[in-house]
Design a protein around this motif. Structure first.
Motif, PDB file in Angstrom:
ATOM      1  N   UNK A  97       0.932  -1.566  -0.269  1.00 28.87           N
ATOM      2  CA  UNK A  97      -0.040   0.419  -0.495  1.00 28.87           C
ATOM      3  C   UNK A  97       0.888   1.168  -0.138  1.00 28.87           C
ATOM      4  N   UNK A  98       0.561   2.423  -0.499  1.00 27.76           N
ATOM      5  CA  UNK A  98       1.449   3.483  -0.756  1.00 27.76           C
ATOM      6  C   UNK A  98       0.536   5.008  -0.664  1.00 27.76           C
ATOM      7  N   UNK A  99       1.219   5.657   0.108  1.00 27.47           N
ATOM      8  CA  UNK A  99       0.810   6.949   0.363  1.00 27.47           C
ATOM      9  C   UNK A  99      -0.422   7.578  -0.517  1.00 27.47           C
ATOM     10  N   UNK A 100      -1.044   7.809   0.138  1.00 26.70           N
ATOM     11  CA  UNK A 100      -2.190   8.513  -0.192  1.00 26.70           C
ATOM     12  C   UNK A 100      -4.023   7.481  -0.782  1.00 26.70           C
ATOM     13  N   UNK A 101      -3.347   6.023  -0.864  1.00 24.64           N
ATOM     14  CA  UNK A 101      -4.004   5.205  -1.133  1.00 24.64           C
ATOM     15  C   UNK A 101      -5.622   5.041  -0.046  1.00 24.64           C
ATOM     16  N   UNK A 102      -6.370   4.510  -0.517  1.00 33.15           N
ATOM     17  CA  UNK A 102      -7.856   4.770   0.355  1.00 33.15           C
ATOM     18  C   UNK A 102      -7.713   3.290   0.653  1.00 33.15           C
ATOM     19  N   UNK A 103      -8.098   3.006   2.004  1.00 32.83           N
ATOM     20  CA  UNK A 103      -8.569   1.830   2.433  1.00 32.83           C
ATOM     21  C   UNK A 103     -10.004   1.712   2.898  1.00 32.83           C
ATOM     22  N   UNK A 104     -10.141   0.502   3.420  1.00 36.18           N
ATOM     23  CA  UNK A 104     -11.797   0.747   4.281  1.00 36.18           C
ATOM     24  C   UNK A 104     -11.574   0.399   5.712  1.00 36.18           C
ATOM     25  N   UNK A 105     -12.243   0.982   6.375  1.00 36.20           N
ATOM     26  CA  UNK A 105     -12.200   0.657   7.780  1.00 36.20           C
ATOM     27  C   UNK A 105     -14.359   0.181   8.192  1.00 36.20           C
ATOM     28  N   UNK A 106     -13.563  -0.362   9.394  1.00 37.86           N
ATOM     29  CA  UNK A 106     -15.378  -0.743  10.078  1.00 37.86           C
ATOM     30  C   UNK A 106     -14.641   0.631  11.635  1.00 37.86           C
ATOM     31  N   UNK A 107     -16.201   0.758  11.958  1.00 45.10           N
ATOM     32  CA  UNK A 107     -16.121   1.985  12.660  1.00 45.10           C
ATOM     33  C   UNK A 107     -16.782   1.154  13.937  1.00 45.10           C
ATOM     34  N   UNK A 108     -16.691   0.906  15.358  1.00 44.05           N
ATOM     35  CA  UNK A 108     -17.679  -0.027  16.105  1.00 44.05           C
ATOM     36  C   UNK A 108     -17.333   0.808  17.213  1.00 44.05           C
ATOM     37  N   UNK A 109     -18.275   0.790  18.094  1.00 43.76           N
ATOM     38  CA  UNK A 109     -19.195   1.254  19.901  1.00 43.76           C
ATOM     39  C   UNK A 109     -18.076   0.295  20.664  1.00 43.76           C
ATOM     40  N   UNK A 110     -18.010   0.969  21.152  1.00 42.48           N
ATOM     41  CA  UNK A 110     -17.030   0.493  22.593  1.00 42.48           C
ATOM     42  C   UNK A 110     -17.896   1.183  24.158  1.00 42.48           C
ATOM     43  N   UNK A 111     -19.092   1.903  23.833  1.00 41.55           N
ATOM     44  CA  UNK A 111     -20.049   2.328  25.091  1.00 41.55           C
ATOM     45  C   UNK A 111     -21.442   1.841  25.108  1.00 41.55           C
ATOM     46  N   UNK A 158     -32.871  -5.298  14.495  1.00 37.82           N
ATOM     47  CA  UNK A 158     -32.173  -5.376  13.296  1.00 37.82           C
ATOM     48  C   UNK A 158     -30.693  -5.350  12.830  1.00 37.82           C
ATOM     49  N   UNK A 159     -29.957  -7.367  13.101  1.00 37.47           N
ATOM     50  CA  UNK A 159     -28.513  -6.558  12.511  1.00 37.47           C
ATOM     51  C   UNK A 159     -27.411  -6.254  14.035  1.00 37.47           C
ATOM     52  N   UNK A 160     -26.321  -5.730  13.493  1.00 39.18           N
ATOM     53  CA  UNK A 160     -25.833  -5.391  14.303  1.00 39.18           C
ATOM     54  C   UNK A 160     -25.859  -2.912  14.562  1.00 39.18           C
ATOM     55  N   UNK A 161     -26.387  -2.537  14.943  1.00 43.93           N
ATOM     56  CA  UNK A 161     -26.835  -0.935  14.417  1.00 43.93           C
ATOM     57  C   UNK A 161     -25.372  -0.579  15.376  1.00 43.93           C
ATOM     58  N   UNK A 162     -24.917  -1.042  16.467  1.00 47.37           N
ATOM     59  CA  UNK A 162     -23.940  -0.233  16.529  1.00 47.37           C
ATOM     60  C   UNK A 162     -21.987  -0.551  15.851  1.00 47.37           C
ATOM     61  N   UNK A 163     -22.339  -1.225  14.677  1.00 46.77           N
ATOM     62  CA  UNK A 163     -20.840  -0.809  14.180  1.00 46.77           C
ATOM     63  C   UNK A 163     -21.237  -0.410  12.767  1.00 46.77           C
ATOM     64  N   UNK A 164     -20.781   0.344  11.966  1.00 49.62           N
ATOM     65  CA  UNK A 164     -20.766   0.944  10.285  1.00 49.62           C
ATOM     66  C   UNK A 164     -19.573   0.072   9.894  1.00 49.62           C
ATOM     67  N   UNK A 165     -20.048   1.193   8.664  1.00 50.47           N
ATOM     68  CA  UNK A 165     -18.386   0.819   7.995  1.00 50.47           C
ATOM     69  C   UNK A 165     -18.122   2.225   7.094  1.00 50.47           C
ATOM     70  N   UNK A 166     -17.200   2.431   6.712  1.00 50.11           N
ATOM     71  CA  UNK A 166     -16.672   4.303   5.631  1.00 50.11           C
ATOM     72  C   UNK A 166     -15.817   2.770   4.697  1.00 50.11           C
ATOM     73  N   UNK A 167     -16.405   2.939   3.855  1.00 50.37           N
ATOM     74  CA  UNK A 167     -15.650   1.845   2.653  1.00 50.37           C
ATOM     75  C   UNK A 167     -14.375   3.699   2.018  1.00 50.37           C
ATOM     76  N   UNK A 168     -12.684   2.976   1.563  1.00 46.54           N
ATOM     77  CA  UNK A 168     -12.872   3.835   1.560  1.00 46.54           C
ATOM     78  C   UNK A 168     -12.296   5.192   2.737  1.00 46.54           C
ATOM     79  N   UNK A 169     -12.734   4.530   3.646  1.00 46.74           N
ATOM     80  CA  UNK A 169     -12.848   6.144   5.004  1.00 46.74           C
ATOM     81  C   UNK A 169     -11.462   5.885   5.836  1.00 46.74           C
ATOM     82  N   UNK A 170     -10.098   5.401   5.383  1.00 44.63           N
ATOM     83  CA  UNK A 170      -8.812   5.942   5.647  1.00 44.63           C
ATOM     84  C   UNK A 170      -7.497   6.015   4.267  1.00 44.63           C
TER      85      UNK A 170
END
Length: 365
Positions: A97-111, A158-170
């Motif tokens: 992976x090179x500088x400036x490229x975007x990767x997907x991320x997963x965001x999860x609540x810890x509270x 329905x499903x898990x609302x406390x977890x989300x994704x951001x395509x190309x978010x990083x």
């Protein structure tokens, strides 16, 4: 000879000479040192519609963030964080992976946030195992789950609302040094270690590229001589990973999933001569209470007399015989003739393993 006939002969020869059930080296191996790296970060999601959390660390994080922007909250102020949630951010940094490229991320609540739907992740640094920052994450979340609740306390999720994704978010900020272009050899690691497969990989590479080009280090690793120049090494590996190799047959295994009742019997499984009988004992307990009405003139009270009946039923056991060196098809037919349920088949297989008649590894997951 016509051109069509010549093409047909060439195609037939190619089909005859192609190895049976051969796989590409790309599907059998991975290049040593070419791997993903896990990243993790801690941040805040804002813009929630009253579904945030009230954890103490969320308030502390919010105060620290405000102080970085030059905003000082009065002492003793407890900010309302219903629209804010503390989260962890995870990502996999792919190789090269090179500088400036975007990767997907997963965001999860810890509270105790109810949902992250509609929230936005603030700028969050993502660190590797060495503590260095390799990417920066930020963006609007995509949440697949949702929840709803009523005033009477009833709710549905329905499903898990406390977890989300951001395509190309990083965005990648730092590259990871790869040993791909270092040294005089490339090491291929088998996904499933096997001495026979390693030997066949060596024979295939030496047969295509020349003698002594490859040698097996053990049941997993095969070292291949490679050019030092990076561009030549890429072309060399492109040829290498498309070579066809026939992997060795798997070891004899029987896999049992005790939770779902799934049983998988491998092709190489065999059974020594054995006779098996298996039956079920069923016990039924019935409660038949009887109500006795007293004589109205005697002034008695209504009484209930318990009448318990216990019935025992033994299903007739059918014995079936396994012959020597039984094939997979014969094992399936023998079990089907008895009409055994998955639980009964598990018990039979375990008993055969303990008696030494099952010539396979029994794995329970």
């Amino acid at each position: 000879m016509s051109r069509v006939i010549r093409y047909a002969i060439v195609l037939a020869l190619c089909l005859l000479t192609a190895p049976a059930l051969a796989d590409r080296l790309k599907d059998l191996t991975r290049v040593q040192g070419v791997r993903d790296n896990q990243l993790v970060g801690y941040g805040l999601v804002v813009g929630l519609s009253g579904t945030g959390d009230s954890a103490p660390f969320t308030n502390q994080t919010f105060k620290n963030m405000m102080s970085q922007f030059g905003v000082t909250l009065p002492p003793g102020t407890d900010p309302d964080t219903e629209n804010i949630a503390a989260v962890t951010v995870t990502a996999d940094l792919p190789p090269f992976a090179k500088r400036g490229q975007e990767i997907d991320i997963t965001v999860s609540s810890i509270g105790n946030a109810e949902s992250l739907r509609g929230g936005s992740l603030l700028m969050t640094p993502l660190k590797g195992a060495d503590g260095q920052v390799y990417a920066m994450a930020q963006g609007n979340l995509v949440v697949g789950g949702f929840g709803a609740s009523g005033e009477d306390g009833s709710s549905i999720t329905v499903n898990v609302p406390s977890v989300g994704r951001i395509p190309g978010g990083a965005t990648v900020e730092q590259e990871v040094t790869s040993p791909f272009s270092q040294g005089d050899t490339i090491t291929l690691n088998l996904l499933r270690p096997d001495f026979t497969t390693a030997r066949r990989v060596v024979e295939t590479i030496n047969g295509k590229l020349g003698p002594d080009m490859a040698y097996a280090q053990d049941a997993t690793s095969v070292a291949v001589k490679a050019p030092r120049d990076a561009s030549q090494r890429v072309s060399f590996l492109s040829v290498l990973e498309n070579l066809q190799v026939e992997p060795a047959d798997e070891a004899a295994k029987v896999v049992i999933n005790s939770r779902t009742g799934t049983i998988v019997v491998g092709q190489e499984v065999k059974v020594s001569p054995a006779a098996v009988t298996h039956g079920n004992l069923t016990v039924v307990v019935e409660e038949n209470p009887e109500v006795e009405q007293p004589n109205a003139l005697a002034g008695g009270e209504t009484a209930v007399e318990q009448n318990t009946q216990i019935l025992t039923e033994q299903e007739p056991s059918r014995m079936f015989k396994f012959g020597p060196a039984v094939t997979l098809n014969q094992i399936v037919q023998a079990v089907n003739q008895v009409g055994a349920a998955p639980g009964d088949v598990m018990a039979v297989l375990e008993a055969l393993k303990q008696s030494g008649a099952l010539r396979a590894e029994l794995i329970v997951i």
